[in-house]
Enzyme design. Structure first.
Site, PDB file in Angstrom:
ATOM      1  N   TRP A   1      48.034 -35.612  80.531  1.00 29.35           N
ATOM      2  CA  TRP A   1      48.126 -34.650  81.626  1.00 29.35           C
ATOM      3  C   TRP A   1      47.527 -35.386  82.821  1.00 29.35           C
ATOM      4  O   TRP A   1      46.328 -35.642  82.863  1.00 29.35           O
ATOM      5  CB  TRP A   1      47.329 -33.396  81.277  1.00 29.35           C
ATOM      6  CG  TRP A   1      47.415 -32.301  82.282  1.00 29.35           C
ATOM      7  CD1 TRP A   1      48.465 -31.459  82.468  1.00 29.35           C
ATOM      8  CD2 TRP A   1      46.396 -31.894  83.205  1.00 29.35           C
ATOM      9  NE1 TRP A   1      48.167 -30.563  83.459  1.00 29.35           N
ATOM     10  CE2 TRP A   1      46.912 -30.804  83.933  1.00 29.35           C
ATOM     11  CE3 TRP A   1      45.109 -32.345  83.506  1.00 29.35           C
ATOM     12  CZ2 TRP A   1      46.192 -30.164  84.929  1.00 29.35           C
ATOM     13  CZ3 TRP A   1      44.390 -31.711  84.493  1.00 29.35           C
ATOM     14  CH2 TRP A   1      44.935 -30.625  85.196  1.00 29.35           C
TER      15      TRP A   1
ATOM     16  N   GLU B   1      51.629 -18.490  86.547  1.00 24.41           N
ATOM     17  CA  GLU B   1      51.560 -19.729  85.776  1.00 24.41           C
ATOM     18  C   GLU B   1      52.797 -19.993  84.933  1.00 24.41           C
ATOM     19  O   GLU B   1      53.157 -21.150  84.731  1.00 24.41           O
ATOM     20  CB  GLU B   1      50.271 -19.860  84.957  1.00 24.41           C
ATOM     21  CG  GLU B   1      50.029 -18.851  83.906  1.00 24.41           C
ATOM     22  CD  GLU B   1      48.673 -19.004  83.235  1.00 24.41           C
ATOM     23  OE1 GLU B   1      48.129 -20.100  83.179  1.00 24.41           O
ATOM     24  OE2 GLU B   1      48.181 -17.982  82.740  1.00 24.41           O
TER      25      GLU B   1
ATOM     26  N   LYS C   1      46.134 -26.931  78.260  1.00 18.79           N
ATOM     27  CA  LYS C   1      45.479 -25.853  77.515  1.00 18.79           C
ATOM     28  C   LYS C   1      43.969 -25.902  77.603  1.00 18.79           C
ATOM     29  O   LYS C   1      43.323 -24.890  77.684  1.00 18.79           O
ATOM     30  CB  LYS C   1      45.935 -25.930  76.057  1.00 18.79           C
ATOM     31  CG  LYS C   1      45.450 -24.789  75.196  1.00 18.79           C
ATOM     32  CD  LYS C   1      46.136 -23.492  75.563  1.00 18.79           C
ATOM     33  CE  LYS C   1      45.582 -22.309  74.820  1.00 18.79           C
ATOM     34  NZ  LYS C   1      45.915 -21.052  75.510  1.00 18.79           N
TER      35      LYS C   1
ATOM     36  N   GLU D   1      44.729 -10.634  86.133  1.00 19.74           N
ATOM     37  CA  GLU D   1      45.242 -11.359  84.969  1.00 19.74           C
ATOM     38  C   GLU D   1      46.772 -11.296  84.938  1.00 19.74           C
ATOM     39  O   GLU D   1      47.436 -12.288  84.627  1.00 19.74           O
ATOM     40  CB  GLU D   1      44.607 -10.767  83.694  1.00 19.74           C
ATOM     41  CG  GLU D   1      45.096 -11.327  82.380  1.00 19.74           C
ATOM     42  CD  GLU D   1      44.930 -12.839  82.234  1.00 19.74           C
ATOM     43  OE1 GLU D   1      44.247 -13.481  83.048  1.00 19.74           O
ATOM     44  OE2 GLU D   1      45.536 -13.383  81.289  1.00 19.74           O
TER      45      GLU D   1
ATOM     46  N   ARG E   1      48.245 -29.626  74.981  1.00 10.96           N
ATOM     47  CA  ARG E   1      47.131 -29.980  75.868  1.00 10.96           C
ATOM     48  C   ARG E   1      47.562 -30.846  77.045  1.00 10.96           C
ATOM     49  O   ARG E   1      46.863 -30.903  78.056  1.00 10.96           O
ATOM     50  CB  ARG E   1      46.077 -30.764  75.071  1.00 10.96           C
ATOM     51  CG  ARG E   1      45.432 -29.965  73.986  1.00 10.96           C
ATOM     52  CD  ARG E   1      44.621 -30.888  73.103  1.00 10.96           C
ATOM     53  NE  ARG E   1      43.520 -31.467  73.844  1.00 10.96           N
ATOM     54  CZ  ARG E   1      42.296 -31.004  73.819  1.00 10.96           C
ATOM     55  NH1 ARG E   1      42.014 -29.954  73.095  1.00 10.96           N
ATOM     56  NH2 ARG E   1      41.347 -31.574  74.502  1.00 10.96           N
TER      57      ARG E   1
ATOM     58  N   CYS F   1      44.536 -33.981  78.193  1.00  7.04           N
ATOM     59  CA  CYS F   1      45.188 -35.002  77.386  1.00  7.04           C
ATOM     60  C   CYS F   1      44.721 -34.938  75.927  1.00  7.04           C
ATOM     61  O   CYS F   1      43.669 -34.394  75.635  1.00  7.04           O
ATOM     62  CB  CYS F   1      44.833 -36.384  77.913  1.00  7.04           C
ATOM     63  SG  CYS F   1      44.923 -36.524  79.678  1.00  7.04           S
TER      64      CYS F   1
ATOM     65  N   ASN G   1      40.550 -39.654  77.624  1.00 11.13           N
ATOM     66  CA  ASN G   1      40.603 -38.324  78.246  1.00 11.13           C
ATOM     67  C   ASN G   1      39.427 -38.239  79.204  1.00 11.13           C
ATOM     68  O   ASN G   1      38.335 -38.692  78.879  1.00 11.13           O
ATOM     69  CB  ASN G   1      40.400 -37.213  77.206  1.00 11.13           C
ATOM     70  CG  ASN G   1      41.594 -37.050  76.304  1.00 11.13           C
ATOM     71  OD1 ASN G   1      42.626 -37.661  76.521  1.00 11.13           O
ATOM     72  ND2 ASN G   1      41.439 -36.215  75.295  1.00 11.13           N
ATOM     73  N   GLY G   2      39.615 -37.600  80.346  1.00  8.95           N
ATOM     74  CA  GLY G   2      38.491 -37.412  81.258  1.00  8.95           C
ATOM     75  C   GLY G   2      38.684 -38.186  82.548  1.00  8.95           C
ATOM     76  O   GLY G   2      39.777 -38.679  82.836  1.00  8.95           O
TER      77      GLY G   2
ATOM     78  N   LYS H   1      49.201 -14.572  85.042  1.00  9.34           N
ATOM     79  CA  LYS H   1      50.235 -14.847  84.024  1.00  9.34           C
ATOM     80  C   LYS H   1      51.576 -15.082  84.694  1.00  9.34           C
ATOM     81  O   LYS H   1      52.292 -16.011  84.355  1.00  9.34           O
ATOM     82  CB  LYS H   1      50.381 -13.680  83.032  1.00  9.34           C
ATOM     83  CG  LYS H   1      49.291 -13.481  82.034  1.00  9.34           C
ATOM     84  CD  LYS H   1      49.241 -14.501  80.920  1.00  9.34           C
ATOM     85  CE  LYS H   1      48.290 -15.605  81.293  1.00  9.34           C
ATOM     86  NZ  LYS H   1      46.934 -15.503  80.925  1.00  9.34           N
TER      87      LYS H   1
ATOM     88  N   HIS I   1      43.789  -3.224 104.267  1.00  4.95           N
ATOM     89  CA  HIS I   1      42.934  -4.120 105.056  1.00  4.95           C
ATOM     90  C   HIS I   1      43.584  -5.485 105.262  1.00  4.95           C
ATOM     91  O   HIS I   1      42.905  -6.444 105.594  1.00  4.95           O
ATOM     92  CB  HIS I   1      41.569  -4.262 104.382  1.00  4.95           C
ATOM     93  CG  HIS I   1      40.834  -2.971 104.300  1.00  4.95           C
ATOM     94  ND1 HIS I   1      40.335  -2.331 105.406  1.00  4.95           N
ATOM     95  CD2 HIS I   1      40.579  -2.165 103.239  1.00  4.95           C
ATOM     96  CE1 HIS I   1      39.765  -1.195 105.037  1.00  4.95           C
ATOM     97  NE2 HIS I   1      39.909  -1.070 103.725  1.00  4.95           N
TER      98      HIS I   1
END
Ligand code: F6R
Length: 610
Positions: free
Chosen positions: A75, A490, A605, A483, A27, A2, A100-101, A487, A506
């Site tokens: 968020w 997401e 973010k 990676e 964010r 947030c 925030n938090g 990408k 396997h």
């Protein structure tokens, strides 16, 4: 995570608040809100679900005309993204708070407030702080700053918060514990935010609150306390380049950031390598003292930054000859860890504020390492300030939630660092020059690799309707495959997993059929022949292969195999080069599927909560 913005001025501030939120929208963007103290001393509060534009439209219909206020873009953690769960959260007619938090003891505090008759209208943990402050203010009623400080002493968890009270309409009280807050210093006006970038349009001077700081901010004064002690924090000047946040001719920030990579890698290497060697002085004296002692390296990071650490391990062990372990921060911080002698603890973070990484650093400090280093993209961030030394990635601001240029600049830093460590372990000047030559070529090779854009856009059509994908790599290309898979999932919401190619048989081979695209990264390295055999296993099961291969790797297109030739680079730097086509692939697939590329659903973010 947030975002918070606030202003105490003589002018109307709703435009400043909304512009600040827009700059922080990357964010958190489930919902947004603001509360401004109107000239008649009432709270003018607007909360909307969705992007900041929705709030902006609502404010146009119901303009907020006050000069003191706070705002938030959210968020969701506690409670769904609904108007009632948006911030500011209110208590009575006078208190408004943005936060925030996460407040860990919120249930206990909520039960207490419920018993006292407070009615909760949201599912948030934030509302309990609003009611606690309201109750305490009813009891004290004199100094609002001390009221907030008393309440904060009862909170457990992580928070950055800002609160206003119509009974004291000329000030904002802010607090930082585990979630950043800065004060933007103006002339005859002051501002607050969770990130200085929110305030680039109004000031270039910032005071970073330290852990445990609580501050009272009015138009012409700033009081800061840490616990019982009054403290003074010096402002720093930051040149926030506003042009940098413009998309220019690109359709998305992510696309712009992918194409900036040659330049930002050049910036990151500049001054750190010459034509033939690493310029160690650029790391600073403290760094050199610590690096001289290092016999072991422990890297801790999250997400994409963790993948950079996994690549770095191949270099630190393979080039520098030092044992290196890499761990996900959220795991490391809760584990009983045995620290080898002379072990350097390295965190990697684009934002420098990731709660798990920061907690891991603090835990590591309790355990005792020979030094604490961070590879970070944000100067003055918490990780930078709490480490012994930092090597900055000069990636510029990264707006797209999916990290691209931050990752490759992290790799550039680790390539330089591993050469510096290798020199201490007997690397010859001749070999040092070979590695440095490769690094000097890197920006150019990345430019050539970006020229694959059209071909990859074309290829992306094969993925538009897919639900799953497998990524394969071997050696240092395995983290690159991880990676690539991250990408893709997401930003395009396609389920993707990465495996070391030798691991396929396997288990995951059972998933391979004509509907499962398999993407492989195949530079011309010593594992190429092994990789080719692994890919045969896929072809034999009717899997469709997409191979990003070195021009000299000898792959041929056929019905079950599409080859995308990647410019030839060095084995040392292949992980950086092969990252680029995977970024482009995920970008084009996401555009094709019409997702919100820069702000993918459910993500934020900078994760300043655990
Ligand atoms: C993925 C991504 C995240 C971050 C992770 C750590 O594209 O960006 O996985 O890498 O949240 O963030 P930082 O690097 O800021 O510590």
């Amino acid at each position: 995570m947030c975002g918070i913005v606030g202003a105490v001025a003589q002018r109307k501030i709703s435009g400043i608040l909304i512009e600040g939120l827009r700059r922080l929208e990357y964010r958190g963007y489930d919902s947004a809100g603001l509360a401004v103290i109107s000239p008649d001393n009432s709270l003018h509060c607007i909360r909307t679900v969705g992007k900041v534009q929705v709030l902006d439209d609502a404010e146009e219909l119901s303009p907020a005309s006050g000069t003191v206020g706070i705002a938030h873009t959210r968020w969701a953690t506690h409670g769904k993204p609904e108007e009632r769960n948006s911030h500011p959260q209110l208590s009575g007619k006078n208190i408004a708070i943005v936060h925030n938090g996460i407040i860990e003891n919120f249930q206990e505090l909520k039960d207490e407030q419920l018993a006292k008759g407070y009615v909760f209208t949201s599912d948030t943990d934030t509302e309990v702080i609003a009611h606690l402050i309201h109750e305490q203010w009813q009891a004290d009623g004199k100094d609002f700053f001390s009221t907030v400080r008393k309440v904060i002493a009862r909170l457990e968890g992580a928070y950055g918060l800002a609160v206003i009270n119509t009974d004291t309409p000329d000030r904002i009280v802010v607090a930082r514990s585990g979630s950043p807050i800065v004060i933007g210093v103006g002339i005859g006006e002051n501002f607050i935010a969770s990130d200085p970038s929110a305030l680039g349009q109004v000031t270039d001077r910032f005071i970073y609150l330290e852990e445990g700081d609580v501050a009272e901010v009015s138009r012409d004064s700033i009081r800061i306390y840490n616990g019982k002690e009054k403290v003074s924090r010096k402002p720093v000047r930051l040149h926030l380049d506003n042009d940098e946040v413009l998309k220019g001719n690109y359709r998305h920030y992510m696309q712009k950031e992918i194409f900036e990579q040659p330049e930002v890698i050049r910036n990151t290497l500049s001054g750190r390598i010459s034509k033939s060697h690493v310029l160690e002085k650029s790391f600073g004296i403290k760094a050199q003292e610590i690096l001289d002692k290092v016999k072991h390296v422990q890297i801790v990071a999250c997400g994409t930054s963790n993948h950079a650490g996994l690549v770095a391990r191949y270099w630190i062990e393979g080039v520098a000859g030092l044992p290196c372990t890499v761990e996900i921060a959220s795991e490391y911080r809760y584990r009983k860890v045995l620290v080898p002698e002379n072990c350097l603890f390295i965190t990697i973070s684009q934002s420098g504020e990731t709660a798990d990484t920061l907690a891991a650093l603090r835990y590591a400090k309790e355990l005792g390492y020979c030094g604490y280093m961070t590879v970070c993209n944000v100067a003055n961030s918490s990780l930078v300030r709490e480490s012994d030394f930092s090597i900055m990635t000069f990636a510029g601001r990264e707006i797209g939630v999916a990290s691209t240029k931050a990752f490759t600049t992290q790799l550039a830093v680790f390539a330089v660092l591993s050469i510096a460590l290798a020199k201490r372990n007997g690397l010859s000047a001749e070999d040092e020059k070979k590695y440095v030559d490769d690094l000097n070529q890197l920006p150019l090779i990345i430019e050539q690799t970006l020229a694959l854009d059209d071909a990859i856009r074309e290829l992306s059509h094969d993925f538009g309707e897919k639900h799953h994908a497998l990524f394969l790599g071997r050696g240092a290309q395995y983290p690159v495959a991880k990676e690539g898979a991250l990408k893709l999932k997401e930003i395009s919401y396609i389920h993707a997993e990465a495996y070391p190619a030798g691991e396929l048989k396997h288990g995951p081979l059972a998933l391979v059929d004509a509907d499962m695209p398999v993407i492989a990264v195949a530079p011309n390295d010593e594992l190429l022949e092994k990789l080719k055999s692994n890919l045969q296993e896929v072809s034999a099961r009717g899997g469709q292969l997409y191979v990003f291969a070195d021009t000299q790797a000898g792959f041929q297109n056929n019905a079950g195999l599409k080859v995308i030739n990647v410019p030839h680079s060095s084995e040392f730097l292949d992980p950086v080069v092969y990252t680029i086509p995977l970024q482009l692939l995920s970008y084009h697939v996401a555009v094709l599927r019409g997702t919100d590329v820069d702000r993918p659903r459910n993500l934020a973010k900078s994760l300043t909560v655990e």
